[in-house]
Write a protein that holds these residues in place. Structure first.
Motif, PDB file in Angstrom:
ATOM      1  N   HIS A 149       0.826  -1.204   0.000  1.00  0.00           N
ATOM      2  CA  HIS A 149       0.000   0.000   0.000  1.00  0.00           C
ATOM      3  C   HIS A 149       0.866   1.263   0.000  1.00  0.00           C
ATOM      4  CE1 HIS A 149      -3.804  -2.001  -0.035  1.00  0.00           C
ATOM      5  NE2 HIS A 149      -3.494  -2.716   1.032  1.00  0.00           N
ATOM      6  N   THR A 150       1.995   1.219   0.692  1.00  0.00           N
ATOM      7  CA  THR A 150       2.930   2.347   0.670  1.00  0.00           C
ATOM      8  C   THR A 150       3.460   2.566  -0.741  1.00  0.00           C
ATOM      9  OG1 THR A 150       3.592   1.863   2.944  1.00  0.00           O
ATOM     10  CG2 THR A 150       5.075   3.255   1.663  1.00  0.00           C
ATOM     11  N   LEU A 151       3.890   1.473  -1.402  1.00  0.00           N
ATOM     12  CA  LEU A 151       4.429   1.565  -2.759  1.00  0.00           C
ATOM     13  C   LEU A 151       3.358   1.998  -3.755  1.00  0.00           C
ATOM     14  CD1 LEU A 151       6.604  -1.666  -2.731  1.00  0.00           C
ATOM     15  CD2 LEU A 151       7.461   0.692  -2.783  1.00  0.00           C
ATOM     16  N   ALA A 152       2.167   1.463  -3.612  1.00  0.00           N
ATOM     17  CA  ALA A 152       1.075   1.804  -4.534  1.00  0.00           C
ATOM     18  C   ALA A 152       0.693   3.278  -4.390  1.00  0.00           C
ATOM     19  CB  ALA A 152      -0.131   0.910  -4.293  1.00  0.00           C
ATOM     20  N   THR A 153       0.760   3.809  -3.182  1.00  0.00           N
ATOM     21  CA  THR A 153       0.455   5.216  -2.940  1.00  0.00           C
ATOM     22  C   THR A 153       1.534   6.103  -3.559  1.00  0.00           C
ATOM     23  OG1 THR A 153      -0.635   4.625  -0.883  1.00  0.00           O
ATOM     24  CG2 THR A 153      -0.035   6.929  -1.145  1.00  0.00           C
ATOM     25  N   GLU A 154       2.813   5.673  -3.448  1.00  0.00           N
ATOM     26  CA  GLU A 154       3.929   6.430  -4.030  1.00  0.00           C
ATOM     27  C   GLU A 154       3.818   6.478  -5.548  1.00  0.00           C
ATOM     28  OE1 GLU A 154       7.606   4.700  -2.738  1.00  0.00           O
ATOM     29  OE2 GLU A 154       7.217   5.181  -0.647  1.00  0.00           O
ATOM     30  N   GLY A 210      -3.003  -1.358  -7.769  1.00  0.00           N
ATOM     31  CA  GLY A 210      -1.770  -2.104  -7.611  1.00  0.00           C
ATOM     32  C   GLY A 210      -0.548  -1.460  -8.223  1.00  0.00           C
ATOM     33  N   LEU A 211       0.440  -2.308  -8.492  1.00  0.00           N
ATOM     34  CA  LEU A 211       1.724  -1.851  -9.017  1.00  0.00           C
ATOM     35  C   LEU A 211       1.794  -2.129 -10.512  1.00  0.00           C
ATOM     36  CD1 LEU A 211       4.008  -3.363  -6.209  1.00  0.00           C
ATOM     37  CD2 LEU A 211       3.111  -1.031  -6.359  1.00  0.00           C
ATOM     38  N   ASP A 212       2.137  -1.113 -11.277  1.00  0.00           N
ATOM     39  CA  ASP A 212       2.282  -1.307 -12.712  1.00  0.00           C
ATOM     40  C   ASP A 212       3.666  -1.893 -13.025  1.00  0.00           C
ATOM     41  OD1 ASP A 212       3.906   0.922 -12.368  1.00  0.00           O
ATOM     42  OD2 ASP A 212       3.216   1.898 -14.195  1.00  0.00           O
ATOM     43  N   ARG A 213       3.886  -2.212 -14.287  1.00  0.00           N
ATOM     44  CA  ARG A 213       5.133  -2.848 -14.731  1.00  0.00           C
ATOM     45  C   ARG A 213       6.372  -2.018 -14.362  1.00  0.00           C
ATOM     46  NH1 ARG A 213       5.676  -6.700 -18.652  1.00  0.00           N
ATOM     47  NH2 ARG A 213       3.493  -6.364 -19.165  1.00  0.00           N
ATOM     48  N   ASN A 214       6.317  -0.699 -14.586  1.00  0.00           N
ATOM     49  CA  ASN A 214       7.485   0.144 -14.314  1.00  0.00           C
ATOM     50  C   ASN A 214       7.823   0.200 -12.836  1.00  0.00           C
ATOM     51  OD1 ASN A 214       7.924   0.705 -17.012  1.00  0.00           O
ATOM     52  ND2 ASN A 214       6.661   2.564 -16.968  1.00  0.00           N
ATOM     53  N   VAL A 221      -2.836  -9.319  -3.608  1.00  0.00           N
ATOM     54  CA  VAL A 221      -2.788 -10.786  -3.482  1.00  0.00           C
ATOM     55  C   VAL A 221      -1.630 -11.349  -4.317  1.00  0.00           C
ATOM     56  CG1 VAL A 221      -4.032 -12.934  -3.976  1.00  0.00           C
ATOM     57  CG2 VAL A 221      -5.233 -11.022  -2.918  1.00  0.00           C
ATOM     58  N   GLU A 222      -1.494 -10.858  -5.554  1.00  0.00           N
ATOM     59  CA  GLU A 222      -0.396 -11.321  -6.420  1.00  0.00           C
ATOM     60  C   GLU A 222       0.956 -10.957  -5.816  1.00  0.00           C
ATOM     61  OE1 GLU A 222      -2.624 -11.003 -10.763  1.00  0.00           O
ATOM     62  OE2 GLU A 222      -1.734  -9.195  -9.890  1.00  0.00           O
ATOM     63  N   TRP A 223       1.046  -9.796  -5.189  1.00  0.00           N
ATOM     64  CA  TRP A 223       2.264  -9.318  -4.532  1.00  0.00           C
ATOM     65  C   TRP A 223       2.664 -10.261  -3.394  1.00  0.00           C
ATOM     66  CZ3 TRP A 223       6.187  -5.869  -4.514  1.00  0.00           C
ATOM     67  CH2 TRP A 223       6.714  -5.405  -3.306  1.00  0.00           C
ATOM     68  N   VAL A 224       1.728 -10.566  -2.519  1.00  0.00           N
ATOM     69  CA  VAL A 224       2.030 -11.427  -1.360  1.00  0.00           C
ATOM     70  C   VAL A 224       2.346 -12.856  -1.812  1.00  0.00           C
ATOM     71  CG1 VAL A 224       1.073 -12.452   0.753  1.00  0.00           C
ATOM     72  CG2 VAL A 224       0.730 -10.015   0.288  1.00  0.00           C
ATOM     73  N   GLU A 225       1.507 -13.410  -2.705  1.00  0.00           N
ATOM     74  CA  GLU A 225       1.745 -14.784  -3.171  1.00  0.00           C
ATOM     75  C   GLU A 225       3.059 -14.883  -3.947  1.00  0.00           C
ATOM     76  OE1 GLU A 225      -1.809 -15.844  -5.328  1.00  0.00           O
ATOM     77  OE2 GLU A 225      -2.923 -16.253  -3.473  1.00  0.00           O
TER      78      GLU A 225
END
Length: 191
Positions: A16-21, A30-34, A70-74
């Motif tokens: 969530h910290t990274l997604a907010t940044e 979520g997080l995009d490819r870059n 979910v994809e991040w944690v798994e």
């Protein structure tokens, strides 16, 4: 899952910290490819664009071009602490560039060409890589069909664990893995 509840909570918080940044249109989901490639490069020292792209695809199970929580944690569960079986499946998925269930001569050639250091020499570097592909096939292609199936890859890796990342580094090394875990899991334990 190879993580305990507290570690999963830490990874969710970090996500969530990274997604907010990320000031990206995917930030809400979520997080995009870059952003993900930046994490692979800065945190885990990965430099091969093709491999980082494939790692993204291995994490992005629903193929929506975005890593969900979910994809991040798994994904990190396998990436950081996966069993040999999980890591074999993950590495095979990364190396099977076109997703047809085989690692072909051409795929091996592209990955080895990308991961080997360029040496100045009189020889055509492609010839050396082609030789390496043939050596690899002799060692790993148990059914002698000129390509690696999952079963070929799995047997070769079980016989010789060092072959797990035969076509380029797609897992973190011990040092960066431990540093990530220490930083990520330590910070929330202090709260």
């Amino acid at each position: 899952m190879n993580l305990n509840k507290k570690e999963v909570e830490c990874l969710i918080k970090l996500f969530h910290t990274l997604a907010t940044e990320s000031r990206d249109r995917f930030a809400a989901v979520g997080l995009d490819r870059n952003m993900f490639r930046n994490i692979l490069h800065c945190t885990f020292g990965m430099t091969d664009d093709m491999i980082m792209d494939r790692v993204f695809r291995a994490f992005d199970k629903d193929n929506d071009s975005c890593i969900s929580v979910v994809e991040w944690v798994e994904g990190l569960s396998i990436f950081l602490r996966g069993t040999l079986e999980e890591k074999i499946k993950y590495c095979f998925e990364v190396y099977d560039l076109n997703g047809d269930g085989y690692i072909s001569r051409e795929e091996m050639f592209h990955m080895l060409k990308n991961s080997l250091l360029k040496q100045p020499s009189e020889e055509d570097p492609d010839e050396g890589i082609k030789d390496l592909v043939e050596i690899t096939l002799k060692k790993m292609d148990y059914d002698h069909d000129g390509k690696l199936s999952f079963l070929d890859f799995e047997k070769a890796v079980r016989d010789e664990n060092l072959l797990l990342e035969a076509f380029g580094p797609c897992l973190p090394d011990i040092k960066s893995s431990m540093a990530f875990e220490l930083k990520t899991f330590q910070e929330t334990n202090e709260l």
